[in-house]
Design an enzyme around this catalytic site. Structure first.
Site, short mmCIF file in Angstrom:
data_model
loop_
_atom_site.label_atom_id
_atom_site.label_comp_id
_atom_site.label_asym_id
_atom_site.label_seq_id
_atom_site.Cartn_x
_atom_site.Cartn_y
_atom_site.Cartn_z
N GLU A 106 103.01 84.34 -2.13
CA GLU A 106 102.00 84.72 -3.14
C GLU A 106 100.95 85.66 -2.55
O GLU A 106 99.76 85.53 -2.83
CB GLU A 106 101.31 83.47 -3.70
CG GLU A 106 102.25 82.43 -4.27
CD GLU A 106 101.56 81.25 -4.95
OE1 GLU A 106 100.34 81.31 -5.18
OE2 GLU A 106 102.26 80.26 -5.25
N ASN A 157 105.77 74.58 -0.90
CA ASN A 157 104.92 75.78 -0.98
C ASN A 157 103.45 75.34 -0.97
O ASN A 157 103.09 74.35 -1.61
CB ASN A 157 105.25 76.50 -2.30
CG ASN A 157 104.63 77.86 -2.45
OD1 ASN A 157 104.80 78.72 -1.60
ND2 ASN A 157 103.92 78.08 -3.55
N HIS A 172 97.03 83.75 0.12
CA HIS A 172 95.93 84.33 -0.67
C HIS A 172 94.78 84.57 0.30
O HIS A 172 94.04 83.64 0.67
CB HIS A 172 95.50 83.36 -1.78
CG HIS A 172 96.55 83.16 -2.82
ND1 HIS A 172 96.96 84.16 -3.68
CD2 HIS A 172 97.31 82.07 -3.13
CE1 HIS A 172 97.91 83.69 -4.48
NE2 HIS A 172 98.14 82.44 -4.16
N GLU A 193 101.65 72.69 -3.43
CA GLU A 193 100.25 72.31 -3.18
C GLU A 193 100.06 70.79 -3.12
O GLU A 193 99.19 70.23 -3.77
CB GLU A 193 99.35 72.95 -4.24
CG GLU A 193 99.48 74.46 -4.23
CD GLU A 193 98.68 75.19 -5.31
OE1 GLU A 193 98.01 74.52 -6.11
OE2 GLU A 193 98.72 76.43 -5.33
N ASP A 246 98.18 88.11 -1.63
CA ASP A 246 97.19 89.07 -2.13
C ASP A 246 95.99 89.03 -1.19
O ASP A 246 95.85 88.11 -0.39
CB ASP A 246 96.78 88.86 -3.61
CG ASP A 246 96.37 87.46 -3.97
OD1 ASP A 246 95.93 86.70 -3.08
OD2 ASP A 246 96.45 87.10 -5.17
#
Ligand code: G2I
Length: 357
Positions: free
Chosen positions: A274, A210, A246, A169, A276
């Site tokens: 990650e 990432n 996400h 990030e 979702d």
């Protein structure tokens, strides 16, 4: 020797493609692992058959205490990521005083269940211990502190972690560099240094940058793309890009596959790290069906691109997802419901992994 599933080529090293003036500076290899032959129709069965990873972020609490959690984890996933246990605040809460228990527990669990481990994460602006966040260190001190953290952490798990989210990030939404303690004191060079130190500590681990909101072709992914090209041109050991993914139900970006492909065209591995898909609560059956389609499309968007190493979901069950605590009114983001029942999203993910579906 890694077992090769029937009809599949053995995983083999992929040489970094020279892109424009880029110099091939490193070799990346697809994950090497022994498939679990027990159940072809599980997520891990399909992933094994394709030579890719299907991972889950694992929380230490349920790993220790919930047998339903470990049953699903072991049956369905060939990769794990520590949801929190390898973050700096967890590993070194007081300076020079380490707590490896939860991270070791996960690494040992993975070894016992023939699962690979993604390391998460070495350099991040968040979840820093307060001694570090509030230490007001000089640039030279910070550099020494960061190198020691990387040497110690990557070194401890050398040979046991197949890829590391070295930098997490680092970008703003407009593609500029985020103003973290690292960026403000050390400048963007901290990224190349972190990658070099991590590579020296474990030359076999694939090293990733990432981030979130980089799934689309947008200003943020452009900023990362430009940095990745520069790092490769400089011979910095960067081997992969992690797309956190996400998502909100029904809102996958249309440019996702093409965007992942442009990174893959640089010779980099790409992974969804990650995944979702959150839903406004209560979730309707139409939204659960759309979520299933989103899981399928997201995984196909990665697996349809050369050098996609795999897909990791950020948790297993809605019972333990980070989503409701962060996005008020949202939840139901994962493939299993709170009672460990497989949701339509499970089928979507399974179909995304299974080219015959
Ligand atoms: O925020 C979702 C993810 C975005 N990308 C980086 C990931 O590392 C991040 O994961 C989340 C975890 O899912 C949360 O579980 O990162 C959060 C912040 O590190 C995690 O939340 C933290 C809470 O903020 C802490 O209060 C708590 O002590 O989890 C900690 C351990 O339970």
């Amino acid at each position: 020797m890694p077992h090769t599933p029937r009809g599949r080529r053995a995983p083999r090293p992929l040489t970094l493609a020279a892109a424009g003036a880029l110099v091939a500076s490193a070799t990346v290899a697809l994950p090497q692992f022994t498939p679990d032959a027990s159940a072809a129709t599980t997520l891990r069965g399909y992933a094994d058959a394709r030579g890719v990873r299907i991972g889950a972020a694992v929380a230490d609490g349920p790993l220790r205490t919930e047998s339903a959690y470990t049953t699903v984890l072991n049956r369905e996933f060939n990769s794990v990521t520590a949801e929190n246990a390898m973050k700096w605040d967890a590993l070194e809460p007081s300076r020079n005083s380490y707590n490896w228990a939860a991270a070791d527990r996960l690494v040992n669990h993975a070894a016992a269940h023939n699962q690979g481990v993604r390391g998460h994460t070495l350099v991040w602006h968040s979840q820093l211990p307060s001694w570090l966040a509030n230490g007001n260190f000089s640039a030279s001190e910070l550099n020494t502190i960061l190198k020691k953290h990387i040497d110690t952490t990557v070194g401890r798990y050398k040979g046991k972690i197949y890829s590391w989210d070295v930098v997490n990030e680092a970008f703003n939404e407009d593609g500029s560099m985020r103003n973290s303690v690292w960026q403000s004191k050390l400048g963007t060079g901290y990224i190349a240094n972190a990658l070099r130190w991590a590579h020296a500590a474990d030359p076999s681990a694939r090293l990733y940058i990432n981030d979130y909101n980089i799934e689309a072709d947008n200003a943020k992914s452009d900023g990362l793309y430009n940095l990745a090209r520069q790092l490769l041109a400089q011979g910095v050991p960067l081997q992969g890009i992690g797309f956190q993914a996400h998502f909100v139900v029904g809102q996958l970006p249309a440019s996702m596959k093409a965007n992942l492909k442009r990174f893959s065209d640089l010779g980099l591995e790409v992974s969804i790290t990650e995944l979702d898909v959150r839903i406004p609560l209560p979730a309707s059956s139409a939204e659960l069906a759309q979520q299933s389609a989103d899981y399928k499309t997201a995984s196909e968007n990665c697996l349809g691109v050369p050098r996609c190493a795999g897909v990791t979901v950020w948790g297993i069950t809605d019972k333990h997802s980070w989503v409701p605590g962060t996005f008020n009114g949202y939840g139901a983001a994962l493939p299993y419901n709170e009672s460990y029942g497989a949701k339509p999203a499970y089928t979507g993910l399974s179909n995304g992994l299974n080219p015959q579906a």
